[in-house]
Design a protein around this motif. Sequence first.
Motif, mmCIF file in Angstrom:
data_model
loop_
_atom_site.group_PDB
_atom_site.id
_atom_site.type_symbol
_atom_site.label_atom_id
_atom_site.label_comp_id
_atom_site.label_asym_id
_atom_site.label_seq_id
_atom_site.Cartn_x
_atom_site.Cartn_y
_atom_site.Cartn_z
ATOM 1 N N GLU A 199 0.545 -1.231 -0.270
ATOM 2 C CA GLU A 199 -0.096 0.117 0.205
ATOM 3 C C GLU A 199 0.959 1.521 -0.021
ATOM 4 O OE1 GLU A 199 -3.697 2.016 3.094
ATOM 5 O OE2 GLU A 199 -2.536 0.210 3.220
ATOM 6 N N SER A 200 0.437 2.334 -0.694
ATOM 7 C CA SER A 200 1.606 3.390 -0.500
ATOM 8 C C SER A 200 1.018 4.265 0.263
ATOM 9 C CB SER A 200 1.002 4.701 -2.184
ATOM 10 O OG SER A 200 1.414 5.586 -2.190
ATOM 11 N N GLU A 201 2.816 4.840 1.185
ATOM 12 C CA GLU A 201 2.540 5.627 1.604
ATOM 13 C C GLU A 201 2.084 5.383 3.107
ATOM 14 O OE1 GLU A 201 0.459 9.827 1.534
ATOM 15 O OE2 GLU A 201 0.567 9.292 -0.575
ATOM 16 N N ASN A 202 2.175 3.304 2.890
ATOM 17 C CA ASN A 202 2.412 3.059 4.253
ATOM 18 C C ASN A 202 3.149 1.795 4.959
ATOM 19 O OD1 ASN A 202 1.453 0.841 6.254
ATOM 20 N ND2 ASN A 202 -0.295 0.205 5.477
ATOM 21 N N SER A 203 4.200 3.018 5.839
ATOM 22 C CA SER A 203 5.641 2.586 5.959
ATOM 23 C C SER A 203 5.753 1.151 6.162
ATOM 24 C CB SER A 203 6.268 3.277 6.746
ATOM 25 O OG SER A 203 5.812 3.665 8.287
ATOM 26 N N GLU A 204 4.908 0.489 7.984
ATOM 27 C CA GLU A 204 4.931 -0.532 8.628
ATOM 28 C C GLU A 204 4.337 -1.584 7.364
ATOM 29 O OE1 GLU A 204 2.082 -2.594 12.306
ATOM 30 O OE2 GLU A 204 2.132 -0.414 11.861
ATOM 31 N N GLU A 205 3.208 -1.342 6.773
ATOM 32 C CA GLU A 205 3.227 -2.188 5.471
ATOM 33 C C GLU A 205 4.268 -2.715 4.715
ATOM 34 O OE1 GLU A 205 0.779 -3.650 1.658
ATOM 35 O OE2 GLU A 205 -0.828 -3.033 3.648
ATOM 36 N N LEU A 206 4.856 -1.216 4.440
ATOM 37 C CA LEU A 206 5.750 -1.531 3.184
ATOM 38 C C LEU A 206 7.751 -2.264 3.965
ATOM 39 C CD1 LEU A 206 8.084 -1.682 1.127
ATOM 40 C CD2 LEU A 206 8.487 1.052 2.093
ATOM 41 N N GLY A 207 7.536 -2.614 5.479
ATOM 42 C CA GLY A 207 8.518 -3.077 6.798
ATOM 43 C C GLY A 207 8.055 -4.457 6.329
ATOM 44 N N SER A 208 6.991 -4.840 6.669
ATOM 45 C CA SER A 208 6.104 -5.442 6.693
ATOM 46 C C SER A 208 6.524 -6.692 5.181
ATOM 47 C CB SER A 208 4.893 -5.839 6.880
ATOM 48 O OG SER A 208 4.525 -7.109 6.883
ATOM 49 N N VAL A 209 6.653 -6.222 3.658
ATOM 50 C CA VAL A 209 6.802 -7.355 3.244
ATOM 51 C C VAL A 209 8.097 -7.427 2.684
ATOM 52 C CG1 VAL A 209 6.189 -6.811 0.073
ATOM 53 C CG2 VAL A 209 4.540 -6.342 1.719
ATOM 54 N N LEU A 210 8.790 -6.035 3.130
ATOM 55 C CA LEU A 210 10.409 -5.911 3.042
ATOM 56 C C LEU A 210 10.992 -7.684 3.650
ATOM 57 C CD1 LEU A 210 11.391 -2.412 3.037
ATOM 58 C CD2 LEU A 210 11.893 -3.924 0.972
ATOM 59 N N GLN A 211 10.492 -7.545 4.902
ATOM 60 C CA GLN A 211 10.931 -8.723 5.624
ATOM 61 C C GLN A 211 10.554 -9.411 4.571
ATOM 62 O OE1 GLN A 211 12.547 -8.011 9.014
ATOM 63 N NE2 GLN A 211 13.212 -9.886 8.266
ATOM 64 N N ARG A 212 9.366 -10.224 4.533
ATOM 65 C CA ARG A 212 9.158 -11.632 4.157
ATOM 66 C C ARG A 212 9.908 -11.262 2.577
ATOM 67 N NH1 ARG A 212 3.589 -11.387 0.337
ATOM 68 N NH2 ARG A 212 3.521 -13.958 -1.201
ATOM 69 N N VAL A 213 9.983 -10.388 1.906
ATOM 70 C CA VAL A 213 11.176 -10.838 0.539
ATOM 71 C C VAL A 213 12.702 -11.199 1.394
ATOM 72 C CG1 VAL A 213 12.151 -10.067 -1.272
ATOM 73 C CG2 VAL A 213 9.792 -8.778 -0.714
ATOM 74 N N VAL A 214 12.995 -10.543 2.424
ATOM 75 C CA VAL A 214 14.236 -10.564 2.840
ATOM 76 C C VAL A 214 13.762 -12.196 3.735
ATOM 77 C CG1 VAL A 214 15.577 -10.361 5.111
ATOM 78 C CG2 VAL A 214 14.799 -8.503 3.665
ATOM 79 N N ASP A 215 12.939 -12.934 4.118
ATOM 80 C CA ASP A 215 12.996 -14.061 4.508
ATOM 81 C C ASP A 215 13.173 -15.670 3.615
ATOM 82 O OD1 ASP A 215 13.834 -12.672 7.082
ATOM 83 O OD2 ASP A 215 11.202 -12.882 7.988
ATOM 84 N N ASP A 216 12.447 -14.944 2.408
ATOM 85 C CA ASP A 216 11.593 -15.748 1.492
ATOM 86 C C ASP A 216 12.462 -15.969 0.303
ATOM 87 O OD1 ASP A 216 10.418 -18.122 0.018
ATOM 88 O OD2 ASP A 216 8.291 -17.211 0.482
ATOM 89 N N ARG A 217 13.514 -16.672 0.530
ATOM 90 C CA ARG A 217 14.574 -15.871 -1.325
ATOM 91 C C ARG A 217 14.042 -16.339 -2.046
ATOM 92 N NH1 ARG A 217 15.871 -11.842 -1.503
ATOM 93 N NH2 ARG A 217 17.571 -12.105 -2.751
ATOM 94 N N ASP A 218 12.896 -18.088 -1.794
ATOM 95 C CA ASP A 218 12.099 -18.461 -2.954
ATOM 96 C C ASP A 218 11.358 -17.748 -3.635
ATOM 97 O OD1 ASP A 218 14.198 -20.767 -3.098
ATOM 98 O OD2 ASP A 218 13.340 -22.074 -1.548
ATOM 99 N N GLU A 219 10.625 -17.624 -2.681
ATOM 100 C CA GLU A 219 9.306 -16.300 -4.111
ATOM 101 C C GLU A 219 10.262 -15.141 -4.743
ATOM 102 O OE1 GLU A 219 5.794 -15.360 -5.201
ATOM 103 O OE2 GLU A 219 6.602 -17.709 -4.141
#
Length: 390
Positions: free
Chosen positions: A335-355
Motif C-alpha cells: 500500500e502506498s505511503e504505508n511504512s509499516e506494510e512496506l516494512g512487513s513486505v520487505l521482511q517477507r522478501v528478505v526471509d523468503d528468497r525462493d519466492e
Amino acid sequence: MIKLAYIDPYAVPDIRVASLQILQNVDAFARHDMQVFVVTPPSHTTVESLLGRSVSEGVVFSPLNDPRGKWYFPFNTQKIFFLMVRRWLKRNPVDAIYTRNLKMARFLLSQKLGIPVIFESHEIFAQSFKESHDLSQAKNQRKYQILLENEHFVYQNAAAIVVLTSFLEEDIRRHYNVDTPCIVSPDGVDSVAANEALKTVSQLPSIPVSIFYLGSLHPWKGIPTAISAMRHVTGAKLTIAGGNAEQITTLSALAQQEGVAAKIDFLGYVNPRQRFHEIARHDICILPLTKTSIASRYTSPLKLFEYMAMGKAIVIADLPSIREVVDESSVFFVESENSEELGSVLQRVVDDRDEAQKRANAALELAKTFTWDHRAQQISRIIHHLLRQN
C-alpha cells in the motif's frame, strides 16, 4: 526515410533523467527508419559517458547556441532559443517534430509551420501544480491558469499525443475535452546495457540483505516511507542512490529521528552509465511511490524497467499506473505511503528468497517487452500514419 526533429530547450545528452530518456528514445527511433535531428542547446556531456556506447548513425546532434547565463545575456528566458529553433526549421526541412517540453510545443504549434508536431506528455502539469501549490495565492492562481491554457492549446492542436499510461490519456481527454490521436506507450529499458551488466557483475546474495533505491529524491517518490519502513526490517540494509546534498541531509535527519540511521546508506549521485552495475550489486529493489497524480496515474518509472531487466526482486507501491505494467507474479505490492506494510513486505522478501527469485525471474522475462526499440516501433507507426494522411 522520415526526417524527425526532436526538440528540447535543455541540453541532450545530459545527466538529467529527461535528457537520458530523450537520448534513448532518439537512439531507438534511428534504428526504425528515421533520421533524427536532436535540436537542443549545446551539451557538455558525451553520449558515451552516459550510455557507455555511441548512438545509432541516424542520430544527428544539431546544437543551437544558448545565450542564457552569458555575461551579455543575463536573462533565463527560453524565447531566444525558441526563435533560433524556428530559424533552424526553416533552413532544415523535416517531416515531423517531436517534443516533450510544454512551452516548446506551445511555441511550435503557434507558429503554424505546416509540420506535424507530436507531443509526449508525462503528466498534466496543471494538476501536478495544483497538488503542490497553494492556489489561494494570486501568483499561484495565475500560474495555474497559464498552465491550463498552455496544455489545452497543445493537446488541441498537436498532430498526436504520446502518453505513458492509459490513465493520463483518460485525464487529458476529460480535463481538456480533446479528440487528438493518442498512443499509450510506456517507458522502456536499455536492454543492451542491462545485458552487458548481467554478464559482468556477480549477483551473489548479500549479507546482510541489500535493499536498493535508485532515482530522484522528489517527494512523490516516497523515500520517507521507505526510511520509516526500515524500523520493521531486520537482517537487511537500505542503500538510497540519487538526489542532491540538501535532499540527502534532510532524509539523513529523518533516518536519525526514526532510529534507523545505522541501516541506511546514502550513495548520492550515480552516473547513468553505472546504474545497471549498481542495481546488480543489490538483492531487492524498491519504488515506494506516493498517491499523487503523477505517481498513481501518470508515471512509467524508468527504474522499474531497469530493476526488471536486472532480474531483481521488486517491492513497489500498489498504484494504477504500476498495475498497467506488472502484477503479483513479477513484483511484491505494498500500500502506498504505508511504512509499516512496506516494512512487513520487505521482511517477507528478505526471509523468503525462493519466492523472491521466482518473481524476479518473471520480471526479467517481462522486461523483454518493455524496450526502447519496442516503444520506437509503436511511435514510428503513428508518425508514418500521420504523414500518409497529410
